[in-house]
Design a protein around this motif. Structure first.
Motif, short mmCIF file in Angstrom:
data_model
loop_
_atom_site.label_atom_id
_atom_site.label_comp_id
_atom_site.label_asym_id
_atom_site.label_seq_id
_atom_site.Cartn_x
_atom_site.Cartn_y
_atom_site.Cartn_z
N ALA A 187 47.54 46.87 37.23
CA ALA A 187 46.82 47.20 38.45
C ALA A 187 45.92 46.04 38.82
CB ALA A 187 45.99 48.47 38.26
N TYR A 188 45.60 45.96 40.10
CA TYR A 188 44.79 44.86 40.60
C TYR A 188 43.64 45.41 41.44
CZ TYR A 188 49.21 42.55 39.53
OH TYR A 188 50.34 42.11 38.90
N LEU A 189 42.59 44.64 41.49
CA LEU A 189 41.49 44.94 42.40
C LEU A 189 41.12 43.65 43.11
CD1 LEU A 189 39.58 47.22 43.39
CD2 LEU A 189 37.89 46.33 41.77
N GLN A 190 41.52 43.56 44.37
CA GLN A 190 41.18 42.40 45.19
C GLN A 190 39.82 42.67 45.81
OE1 GLN A 190 42.85 39.41 45.76
NE2 GLN A 190 40.95 38.84 46.82
N MET A 191 38.87 41.80 45.52
CA MET A 191 37.49 41.98 45.99
C MET A 191 37.13 40.84 46.92
SD MET A 191 35.68 43.26 42.45
CE MET A 191 35.82 41.66 41.67
N ASN A 192 36.90 41.16 48.18
CA ASN A 192 36.53 40.17 49.18
C ASN A 192 35.11 40.42 49.67
OD1 ASN A 192 39.17 39.12 49.06
ND2 ASN A 192 39.87 40.53 50.67
N ASN A 193 34.55 39.39 50.29
CA ASN A 193 33.19 39.49 50.83
C ASN A 193 32.23 40.09 49.80
OD1 ASN A 193 31.09 39.32 52.67
ND2 ASN A 193 31.61 41.26 53.69
N LEU A 194 32.24 39.51 48.62
CA LEU A 194 31.43 40.05 47.55
C LEU A 194 29.94 39.89 47.84
CD1 LEU A 194 33.65 38.88 44.61
CD2 LEU A 194 32.82 41.22 44.91
N LYS A 195 29.18 40.88 47.38
CA LYS A 195 27.74 40.92 47.59
C LYS A 195 27.03 40.94 46.23
CE LYS A 195 28.47 43.74 51.73
NZ LYS A 195 28.14 45.01 52.43
N PRO A 196 25.78 40.52 46.19
CA PRO A 196 25.05 40.55 44.91
C PRO A 196 25.05 41.94 44.27
CG PRO A 196 23.86 39.21 46.49
CD PRO A 196 25.00 39.84 47.24
N GLU A 197 25.04 42.98 45.08
CA GLU A 197 25.03 44.34 44.52
C GLU A 197 26.36 44.74 43.90
OE1 GLU A 197 24.10 43.40 47.61
OE2 GLU A 197 24.72 44.90 49.12
N ASP A 198 27.39 43.90 44.04
CA ASP A 198 28.66 44.15 43.35
C ASP A 198 28.63 43.65 41.91
OD1 ASP A 198 30.28 43.23 46.41
OD2 ASP A 198 30.02 45.27 45.62
N THR A 199 27.57 42.97 41.53
CA THR A 199 27.45 42.46 40.17
C THR A 199 27.45 43.60 39.17
OG1 THR A 199 26.24 40.48 40.87
CG2 THR A 199 25.96 41.19 38.59
N ALA A 200 28.35 43.53 38.21
CA ALA A 200 28.50 44.59 37.21
C ALA A 200 29.60 44.21 36.23
CB ALA A 200 28.85 45.92 37.88
N VAL A 201 29.73 45.00 35.19
CA VAL A 201 30.91 44.93 34.33
C VAL A 201 31.93 45.90 34.93
CG1 VAL A 201 31.87 45.25 32.05
CG2 VAL A 201 29.56 44.33 32.30
N TYR A 202 33.13 45.41 35.15
CA TYR A 202 34.18 46.22 35.75
C TYR A 202 35.16 46.65 34.66
CZ TYR A 202 32.61 45.21 40.46
OH TYR A 202 31.86 45.16 41.61
N TYR A 203 35.44 47.94 34.65
CA TYR A 203 36.31 48.54 33.65
C TYR A 203 37.54 49.15 34.31
CZ TYR A 203 32.14 48.38 30.66
OH TYR A 203 31.05 47.99 29.94
N CYS A 204 38.62 49.07 33.59
CA CYS A 204 39.87 49.71 33.99
C CYS A 204 40.05 50.99 33.18
CB CYS A 204 41.02 48.73 33.74
SG CYS A 204 42.64 49.39 34.06
N ASN A 205 40.51 52.03 33.86
CA ASN A 205 40.77 53.31 33.20
C ASN A 205 42.13 53.82 33.65
OD1 ASN A 205 40.53 56.54 33.79
ND2 ASN A 205 39.61 55.99 31.84
N ALA A 206 42.90 54.36 32.73
CA ALA A 206 44.23 54.82 33.11
C ALA A 206 44.67 56.01 32.28
CB ALA A 206 45.24 53.69 32.94
N GLY A 207 45.47 56.84 32.91
CA GLY A 207 46.15 57.90 32.20
C GLY A 207 47.50 57.37 31.73
N VAL A 208 47.78 57.52 30.46
CA VAL A 208 48.97 56.91 29.88
C VAL A 208 49.68 57.91 28.98
CG1 VAL A 208 49.91 55.00 28.55
CG2 VAL A 208 47.81 54.66 29.87
N ARG A 209 50.96 58.01 29.19
CA ARG A 209 51.79 58.79 28.28
C ARG A 209 52.58 57.81 27.43
NH1 ARG A 209 56.58 63.12 29.85
NH2 ARG A 209 57.34 63.37 27.72
N VAL A 210 52.52 57.99 26.12
CA VAL A 210 53.26 57.12 25.22
C VAL A 210 54.53 57.82 24.75
CG1 VAL A 210 51.15 55.97 24.45
CG2 VAL A 210 52.04 57.92 23.14
N TYR A 211 55.46 57.03 24.28
CA TYR A 211 56.70 57.59 23.77
C TYR A 211 56.41 58.52 22.58
CZ TYR A 211 59.49 54.45 26.62
OH TYR A 211 60.08 53.81 27.68
N GLY A 212 57.08 59.68 22.58
CA GLY A 212 56.93 60.61 21.47
C GLY A 212 55.79 61.58 21.62
#
Length: 121
Positions: free
Chosen positions: A78-103
């Motif tokens: 997955a991607y997150l294209q971030m344009n026109n960034l502002k100082p208030e966008d400063t943060a640690v960015y985390y990815c979260n996903a629902g995943v089904r594994v084999y078995g």
């Protein structure tokens, strides 16, 4: 069994752009909804954008028109294209996903380790 790895963070000037990537690896049968979250110091973690497997998206109001979430199911990425960034966008960015594994018939919820985004002149 599953790892999510974010990349693409960094330091950028106000008005600049960054593209974050989140790649899932492991014994993946199917990747479901993916969300990008962020957490600034002293703040709670908040959902920034999310995308379903079929491509439906939603965004928090503060990033609408500036951020775009997308995904490539063939690459489990997955991607997150971030344009026109502002100082208030400063943060640690985390990815979260629902995943089904084999078995395993039940999907699990996974988090990446985060990538720092800093917007400053």
């Amino acid at each position: 069994q599953v790892q999510l790895r974010e990349s693409g963070g960094g330091l950028v000037q106000p008005g600049g752009s960054l593209r974050l990537s989140c790649t899932a690896s492991g014994s993946i049968f199917r990747l479901y909804a993916i969300g990008w979250y962020r957490q600034a110091p002293g703040n709670q973690r908040e959902l920034v954008a999310a995308i379903t497997r079929g491509g439906d998206t939603n965004y928090t109001d503060s990033v609408k028109g500036r951020f775009t979430i997308s995904r490539d199911n063939a690459k489990n990425t997955a991607y997150l294209q971030m344009n026109n960034l502002k100082p208030e966008d400063t943060a640690v960015y985390y990815c979260n996903a629902g995943v089904r594994v084999y078995g395993d018939p039940v999907a699990g919820n996974y988090w990446g380790q985060g990538t720092q985004v800093a917007v400053s002149s």
